[in-house]
Design an enzyme around this catalytic site. Structure first.
Site, PDB file in Angstrom:
ATOM      1  N   ALA A  65       0.884  -0.966   0.029  1.00 32.25           N
ATOM      2  CA  ALA A  65      -0.072  -0.024  -0.036  1.00 32.25           C
ATOM      3  C   ALA A  65       0.901   1.097   0.010  1.00 32.25           C
ATOM      4  O   ALA A  65       2.089   1.133   0.471  1.00 32.25           O
ATOM      5  CB  ALA A  65      -0.891   0.008   1.202  1.00 32.25           C
ATOM      6  N   GLY A 109       0.515  -4.804   0.971  1.00 37.13           N
ATOM      7  CA  GLY A 109      -0.705  -4.925   0.193  1.00 37.13           C
ATOM      8  C   GLY A 109      -0.406  -5.515  -1.407  1.00 37.13           C
ATOM      9  O   GLY A 109      -1.314  -6.131  -1.909  1.00 37.13           O
ATOM     10  N   GLU A 132       4.356  -5.150   7.168  1.00 40.18           N
ATOM     11  CA  GLU A 132       3.595  -3.910   7.917  1.00 40.18           C
ATOM     12  C   GLU A 132       4.050  -3.810   9.204  1.00 40.18           C
ATOM     13  O   GLU A 132       4.208  -2.679   9.751  1.00 40.18           O
ATOM     14  CB  GLU A 132       2.356  -4.198   7.809  1.00 40.18           C
TER      15      GLU A 132
HETATM   16  N1  CO8 Z   1       4.665   3.168  -0.749  1.00 47.22           N
HETATM   17  C1  CO8 Z   1       4.954   4.533  -1.272  1.00 47.22           C
HETATM   18  N2  CO8 Z   1       6.051   4.703  -1.985  1.00 47.22           N
HETATM   19  C2  CO8 Z   1       6.991   3.639  -2.223  1.00 47.22           C
HETATM   20  C3  CO8 Z   1       6.732   2.262  -1.504  1.00 47.22           C
HETATM   21  C4  CO8 Z   1       5.129   2.231  -0.637  1.00 47.22           C
HETATM   22  N3  CO8 Z   1       4.763   0.732  -0.362  1.00 47.22           N
HETATM   23  N4  CO8 Z   1       7.726   1.348  -1.545  1.00 47.22           N
HETATM   24  C5  CO8 Z   1       8.558   2.087  -2.464  1.00 47.22           C
HETATM   25  N5  CO8 Z   1       7.996   3.221  -2.518  1.00 47.22           N
HETATM   26  C6  CO8 Z   1       8.899   4.499  -3.513  1.00 47.22           C
HETATM   27  C7  CO8 Z   1      10.178   4.702  -2.417  1.00 47.22           C
HETATM   28  O1  CO8 Z   1       9.474   5.694  -1.654  1.00 47.22           O
HETATM   29  C8  CO8 Z   1      10.844   5.378  -3.687  1.00 47.22           C
HETATM   30  O2  CO8 Z   1      10.395   6.716  -4.078  1.00 47.22           O
HETATM   31  P1  CO8 Z   1      11.225   7.958  -3.856  1.00 47.22           P
HETATM   32  O3  CO8 Z   1      12.351   7.520  -5.152  1.00 47.22           O
HETATM   33  O4  CO8 Z   1      10.209   9.208  -4.498  1.00 47.22           O
HETATM   34  O5  CO8 Z   1      12.034   8.055  -2.973  1.00 47.22           O
HETATM   35  C9  CO8 Z   1      10.691   4.414  -4.752  1.00 47.22           C
HETATM   36  O6  CO8 Z   1       9.549   3.657  -4.661  1.00 47.22           O
HETATM   37  C10 CO8 Z   1      11.850   3.367  -5.104  1.00 47.22           C
HETATM   38  O7  CO8 Z   1      11.871   2.857  -3.806  1.00 47.22           O
HETATM   39  P2  CO8 Z   1      13.304   2.549  -3.018  1.00 47.22           P
HETATM   40  O8  CO8 Z   1      14.312   3.481  -3.331  1.00 47.22           O
HETATM   41  O9  CO8 Z   1      12.919   2.273  -1.447  1.00 47.22           O
HETATM   42  O10 CO8 Z   1      13.721   1.203  -3.878  1.00 47.22           O
HETATM   43  P3  CO8 Z   1      14.827   0.165  -3.215  1.00 47.22           P
HETATM   44  O11 CO8 Z   1      14.890  -0.878  -4.322  1.00 47.22           O
HETATM   45  O12 CO8 Z   1      16.007   0.679  -2.520  1.00 47.22           O
HETATM   46  O13 CO8 Z   1      13.826  -0.702  -2.148  1.00 47.22           O
HETATM   47  C11 CO8 Z   1      11.772  -1.890  -1.497  1.00 47.22           C
HETATM   48  C12 CO8 Z   1      12.757  -1.613  -2.434  1.00 47.22           C
HETATM   49  C13 CO8 Z   1      12.586  -2.919  -0.427  1.00 47.22           C
HETATM   50  C14 CO8 Z   1      10.563  -2.471  -1.984  1.00 47.22           C
HETATM   51  C15 CO8 Z   1      11.548  -0.589  -0.583  1.00 47.22           C
HETATM   52  O14 CO8 Z   1      10.937   0.349  -1.356  1.00 47.22           O
HETATM   53  C16 CO8 Z   1      10.588  -0.819   0.607  1.00 47.22           C
HETATM   54  O15 CO8 Z   1      10.956  -1.358   1.675  1.00 47.22           O
HETATM   55  N6  CO8 Z   1       9.188  -0.379   0.254  1.00 47.22           N
HETATM   56  C17 CO8 Z   1       8.151  -0.384   1.419  1.00 47.22           C
HETATM   57  C18 CO8 Z   1       7.723  -1.926   1.417  1.00 47.22           C
HETATM   58  C19 CO8 Z   1       6.648  -1.973   2.517  1.00 47.22           C
HETATM   59  O16 CO8 Z   1       6.716  -1.724   3.623  1.00 47.22           O
HETATM   60  N7  CO8 Z   1       5.167  -2.324   2.039  1.00 47.22           N
HETATM   61  C20 CO8 Z   1       4.401  -2.349   2.963  1.00 47.22           C
HETATM   62  C21 CO8 Z   1       3.568  -1.275   3.022  1.00 47.22           C
HETATM   63  S1  CO8 Z   1       2.132  -1.062   4.235  1.00 47.22           S
HETATM   64  C22 CO8 Z   1       0.903  -2.179   3.330  1.00 47.22           C
HETATM   65  O17 CO8 Z   1       0.879  -2.655   2.507  1.00 47.22           O
HETATM   66  C23 CO8 Z   1      -0.484  -2.124   3.999  1.00 47.22           C
HETATM   67  C24 CO8 Z   1      -1.458  -2.812   3.484  1.00 47.22           C
HETATM   68  C25 CO8 Z   1      -2.859  -2.880   4.188  1.00 47.22           C
HETATM   69  C26 CO8 Z   1      -3.541  -1.480   3.965  1.00 47.22           C
HETATM   70  C27 CO8 Z   1      -4.824  -1.587   4.252  1.00 47.22           C
HETATM   71  C28 CO8 Z   1      -5.391  -0.996   5.464  1.00 47.22           C
HETATM   72  C29 CO8 Z   1      -6.767  -1.046   5.731  1.00 47.22           C
END
Ligand code: CO8
Length: 258
Positions: A65, A109, A132
């Protein structure tokens, strides 16, 4: 019809839906939910379409998400909007078959969306996780429930509590994915499998899907009764007559979809 966050095309009887937010690793925001709901509703309603494939990019199926969209929201906002309930009421409720073709990250998500599909075909680069907990929350789109049903308590609990990722090999041996293919073949393999499903009698495909899903919702006795009734109902279709006649006459069936 065009979508802000998706690319959608029809390949014969197969609808291909590609999540297209590369700048955010396909993070799922409200627009992706609106677009995905609309695209799958259009697929469900289109009598020429009989299987769909949902995919992302080489690097990410979806990295979760959209954390940036959630960061400033308060509990009351999430509750009053019934935040992300549409993934259950619209996306997971799709009646026709669809496959998730996953390469790269399927996190939070993203993993939950993949698990809403009828099955997952994974590239050898796929990584699944429910991270999460690292954000101070927990899965909210089905992760704690569908992952546990798919891989069992031990692995699901470990993944949810540590946030660790599962690679494609582990995901296949744990039962999360139907099979693994080389990343370069992912789309071709998923489309080929979708075309096989799309060539089946369509009502039978929808009912097979419904019955396998019912196994997660019912007791064995209730499920067996429902299965028998569904079998009996399918015997009233024109496609049943055609399918059995085609077998006896040693030819391919020609389906009417009813
Ligand atoms: N949300 C928003 N932006 C994101 C997300 C995300 N989940 N994941 C990556 N991005 C963005 C980064 O912020 C970055 O943007 P910017 O260039 O503007 O800084 C761009 O994508 C590239 O990402 P990275 O530079 O971080 O890329 P890496 O290769 O270094 O890392 C990863 C890749 C490991 C996937 C890393 O991006 C990461 O850890 N992402 C987050 C993963 C995460 O925590 N996901 C769970 C999110 S919470 C969720 O899904 C809850 C669902 C339920 C909701 C329903 C509620 C009722």
């Amino acid at each position: 019809m065009s979508y802000e966050t998706l690319l959608v095309e029809q390949r014969g009887a197969v609808t291909l839906i590609t999540i297209n937010r590369p700048q955010a690793l396909n993070a799922l925001n409200a627009q992706v939910l609106a677009d995905m709901s609309a695209a799958l509703a259009a697929y469900d309603a289109d009598p020429t379409q009989h299987c769909a494939v949902v995919t992302g990019s080489e690097k990410a199926f979806a990295a979760g998400a959209d954390i940036k969209q959630m960061a400033d929201k308060e509990a009351a906002d999430f509750f009053l909007e019934d935040f992300f309930s549409g993934w259950t009421s619209h996306v997971a409720a799709t009646r026709k078959p669809w496959i998730a073709a996953v390469a790269g990250f399927a996190l939070g998500g993203g993993c939950e969306l993949a698990m809403m599909a009828d099955f997952i075909i994974a590239a050898d680069t796929a990584k699944f996780g429910q991270p999460e907990i690292k954000l101070g929350v927990a899965p909210g789109m089905g992760g704690s429930q569908r992952l546990t049903r798919a891989v069992g308590k031990a692995k699901a609990m470990e993944m949810c509590l540590t946030g660790r990722m599962m690679d494609a090999t582990e995901a296949e041996s744990a039962g999360l994915v139907a099979r693994i293919v080389p990343a370069s073949d992912l789309l071709d393999e998923a489309l080929k499998t979708a075309a096989t499903i799309a060539a089946m009698p369509p009502m039978a495909a929808m009912i097979n899907k419904e019955m396998v899903n019912l196994a997660f919702e019912s007791t064995l006795t209730q499920g067996l009764v429902a299965e028998r009734r569904m079998f009996q109902i399918l015997t009233a279709t024109e496609d049943k007559k055609e399918g059995m006649a085609a077998f006896v006459e040693k030819r391919a069936g020609v389906w009417k979809g009813r």
